[in-house]
Design a protein around this motif. Structure first.
Motif, PDB file in Angstrom:
ATOM      1  N   LYS A 122       6.902   4.131   4.785  1.00 30.61           N
ATOM      2  CA  LYS A 122       5.832   3.335   4.192  1.00 30.61           C
ATOM      3  C   LYS A 122       6.030   1.848   4.490  1.00 30.61           C
ATOM      4  O   LYS A 122       7.165   1.355   4.502  1.00 30.61           O
ATOM      5  CB  LYS A 122       5.779   3.556   2.681  1.00 30.61           C
ATOM      6  CG  LYS A 122       4.629   2.841   1.967  1.00 30.61           C
ATOM      7  CD  LYS A 122       4.600   3.214   0.498  1.00 30.61           C
ATOM      8  CE  LYS A 122       3.542   2.425  -0.278  1.00 30.61           C
ATOM      9  NZ  LYS A 122       2.168   2.751   0.169  1.00 30.61           N
ATOM     10  N   VAL A 123       4.912   1.154   4.739  1.00 25.11           N
ATOM     11  CA  VAL A 123       4.895  -0.295   4.893  1.00 25.11           C
ATOM     12  C   VAL A 123       4.277  -0.878   3.626  1.00 25.11           C
ATOM     13  O   VAL A 123       3.181  -0.478   3.222  1.00 25.11           O
ATOM     14  CB  VAL A 123       4.077  -0.709   6.132  1.00 25.11           C
ATOM     15  CG1 VAL A 123       3.934  -2.217   6.201  1.00 25.11           C
ATOM     16  CG2 VAL A 123       4.739  -0.181   7.398  1.00 25.11           C
ATOM     17  N   TYR A 124       4.977  -1.808   2.974  1.00 29.97           N
ATOM     18  CA  TYR A 124       4.551  -2.323   1.678  1.00 29.97           C
ATOM     19  C   TYR A 124       3.826  -3.661   1.768  1.00 29.97           C
ATOM     20  O   TYR A 124       3.210  -4.081   0.803  1.00 29.97           O
ATOM     21  CB  TYR A 124       5.764  -2.464   0.745  1.00 29.97           C
ATOM     22  CG  TYR A 124       6.494  -1.170   0.511  1.00 29.97           C
ATOM     23  CD1 TYR A 124       6.225  -0.384  -0.606  1.00 29.97           C
ATOM     24  CD2 TYR A 124       7.442  -0.713   1.422  1.00 29.97           C
ATOM     25  CE1 TYR A 124       6.885   0.824  -0.810  1.00 29.97           C
ATOM     26  CE2 TYR A 124       8.113   0.491   1.231  1.00 29.97           C
ATOM     27  CZ  TYR A 124       7.817   1.251   0.113  1.00 29.97           C
ATOM     28  OH  TYR A 124       8.467   2.448  -0.065  1.00 29.97           O
ATOM     29  N   GLN A 125       3.931  -4.334   2.916  1.00 30.45           N
ATOM     30  CA  GLN A 125       3.296  -5.642   3.068  1.00 30.45           C
ATOM     31  C   GLN A 125       2.400  -5.621   4.305  1.00 30.45           C
ATOM     32  O   GLN A 125       2.825  -5.162   5.372  1.00 30.45           O
ATOM     33  CB  GLN A 125       4.355  -6.738   3.176  1.00 30.45           C
ATOM     34  CG  GLN A 125       5.261  -6.827   1.953  1.00 30.45           C
ATOM     35  CD  GLN A 125       6.152  -8.050   1.967  1.00 30.45           C
ATOM     36  OE1 GLN A 125       5.927  -8.992   2.710  1.00 30.45           O
ATOM     37  NE2 GLN A 125       7.183  -8.037   1.135  1.00 30.45           N
ATOM     38  N   PRO A 126       1.154  -6.105   4.191  1.00 30.51           N
ATOM     39  CA  PRO A 126       0.167  -5.948   5.262  1.00 30.51           C
ATOM     40  C   PRO A 126       0.517  -6.670   6.560  1.00 30.51           C
ATOM     41  O   PRO A 126      -0.009  -6.320   7.612  1.00 30.51           O
ATOM     42  CB  PRO A 126      -1.122  -6.502   4.647  1.00 30.51           C
ATOM     43  CG  PRO A 126      -0.672  -7.363   3.509  1.00 30.51           C
ATOM     44  CD  PRO A 126       0.586  -6.762   2.995  1.00 30.51           C
ATOM     45  N   GLN A 127       1.408  -7.668   6.518  1.00 29.89           N
ATOM     46  CA  GLN A 127       1.749  -8.380   7.757  1.00 29.89           C
ATOM     47  C   GLN A 127       2.820  -7.662   8.572  1.00 29.89           C
ATOM     48  O   GLN A 127       3.151  -8.086   9.678  1.00 29.89           O
ATOM     49  CB  GLN A 127       2.207  -9.818   7.441  1.00 29.89           C
ATOM     50  CG  GLN A 127       3.643  -9.957   6.965  1.00 29.89           C
ATOM     51  CD  GLN A 127       3.817  -9.709   5.480  1.00 29.89           C
ATOM     52  OE1 GLN A 127       2.893  -9.249   4.815  1.00 29.89           O
ATOM     53  NE2 GLN A 127       4.985 -10.024   4.947  1.00 29.89           N
TER      54      GLN A 127
END
Length: 412
Positions: free
Chosen positions: A20-25
């Protein structure tokens, strides 16, 4: 183009035990065994093998990113072991290997990590979760990534055959396998768990706890209706290694303050006959033909997808999946539907390279995702299957990964 629908990370957010990626950047997360690019993230215990993990931060500059790893159960829950039980060295460290993008419209910083390293070394087999977070604060998650450490105490023989069910014989592939073990396994029904997966996609995982036959030194799993997978179709693909010339499946390249790539319209292949296409079973490879370093010279472009197909039902959504987005059905991979034109469309920000992808339909009523609605399913389709064998010894506090194999039904 950055995920506007995602909320910025708030203080106190928790890690989940999945990719999972938690930050959009944060973009272009890669994790694989260093022996082969984009291989599955599996290492042999006490070997010289290393895991390569990397990602890009589109905010640029440099940040203080820390990481740790946690041992997990076979079904990806905390195993409740102390770090002293499964780690040699430190329990956390900082990612110090980073490089800035060069000559790109989209500025970013590329971070890279190898495991095991001089600071952190796993010392037992099993499932692990790599956690990356900001400023040494585990309450500010950035990325989580699953990986595996296998202690080869058992070998796994796999046979891929047509489905035993007559109605599914031309659309499904059935996986029969045998776990051959050297050390005795007292009770395979309670102590052994085997998970089968198609193309490394967690959405396809099937858990086996009851073998069909138990013989001295081997355990067979070949029940009539077990481990039956829709074979699906070959992955679609596109090539954006060059932004000067149109690669495979690229209809147009539009350059302004940003770069956008428009792909040729896709059609529903559910009713078509099987077509033999060479794919990478859902993988992606970061490449660029105009620069020297794939990690830092590749630019980010908005890729526009169009699928000419009607809605299968009124209550559901279509998604684009591949290893590039961890096969996840989320807001970033969801397509919009234009009822007047009977087509789905969407745009995803991706780094230059070669990509495999598929369209998936998620029925909201049943909650089930179906990869065959837009793609079809044919026994001839080339797939790779992964088999993981977990053993919990009597009195032990954790599950060991004692065997693993990955096998394709095609010989290329």
């Amino acid at each position: 183009m950055v995920l506007s629908t995602q909320i910025a990370v708030a203080q106190g957010q928790q890690f989940v035990y999945e990719n999972k990626v938690y930050q959009p950047q944060i973009r272009t997360v890669q994790c694989y065994n260093a022996q082969k690019e984009q291989s599955l993230p599996i290492l042999t215990l006490k070997s010289n093998e290393q895991l390569v993990f990397s990602f890009d931060d589109l905010n640029g500059s440099s940040k203080n990113y820390s990481y740790t790893i946690e041992h997990c159960t076979s079904d990806w829950k905390p195993s409740r072991l102390s770090p002293l039980d499964y780690l040699d060295g430190l329990s956390e460290d900082r990612i110090s290997d980073y490089k800035f993008s060069f000559g790109t419209i989209q500025k970013y910083t590329h971070y890279r990590l190898t495991l095991p390293n001089s600071q952190i070394k796993p010392k037992i087999s099993g499932n692990y979760l790599l956690k990356v977070y900001e400023e040494g604060n585990a309450q500010k998650p950035v990325v989580s990534q699953r990986f595996y450490i296998v202690d080869n105490q058992a070998s796994i023989g796999v046979d891929i055959v047509p489905s035993s069910q007559v109605s599914l014989r031309f659309s499904n592939q059935k996986i029969n396998f045998t776990v051959v073990h050297q050390s005795p396994i007292q009770n395979p029904y309670t102590d052994l768990k085997v998970i089968v997966m198609q193309n490394g996609d967690p959405l396809t995982a099937i858990t086996n706890t009851k073998p069909a036959f138990i013989r001295p030194g081997s355990i067979l799993y070949n029940e009539l209706n077990s481990n039956d997978f829709p074979a699906g179709n070959e992955f679609r693909k596109f090539d954006i290694r060059s932004l000067r010339y149109k690669g495979a499946n690229v209809q147009d390249i539009l350059k302004d303050s940003t770069t956008n790539v428009i792909l040729f319209q896709d059609v529903n292949t559910n009713k078509a006959k099987y077509t033999n296409l060479v794919d990478e079973d859902g993988n992606f490879f970061i490449r660029n033909q105009e620069g020297r370093d794939n990690d830092t010279d590749g630019d980010y472009v908005g890729v526009s997808f169009t699928l000419n197909a009607t809605q299968p039902s009124a209550n559901g959504d279509a998604y684009i999946i591949g290893r590039f987005n961890n096969f996840q059905l989320n807001e970033a991979s969801k397509l919009n539907y234009d009822a007047s034109r009977k087509r789905f469309y969407g745009n995803i920000l991706l780094k230059q390279g070669l990509y495999d992808y598929k369209y998936v339909w998620l029925d909201k009523t049943s909650g089930k995702a179906d990869q065959t609605v837009f793609e079809g399913s044919y026994f001839e389709t080339g797939n790779t299957y992964q088999v993981y064998a977990y053993y919990k010894r009597p009195g032990s506090r954790f599950e060991e990964l004692i065997g693993f194999t990955s096998i394709s039904n095609l010989k290329r």
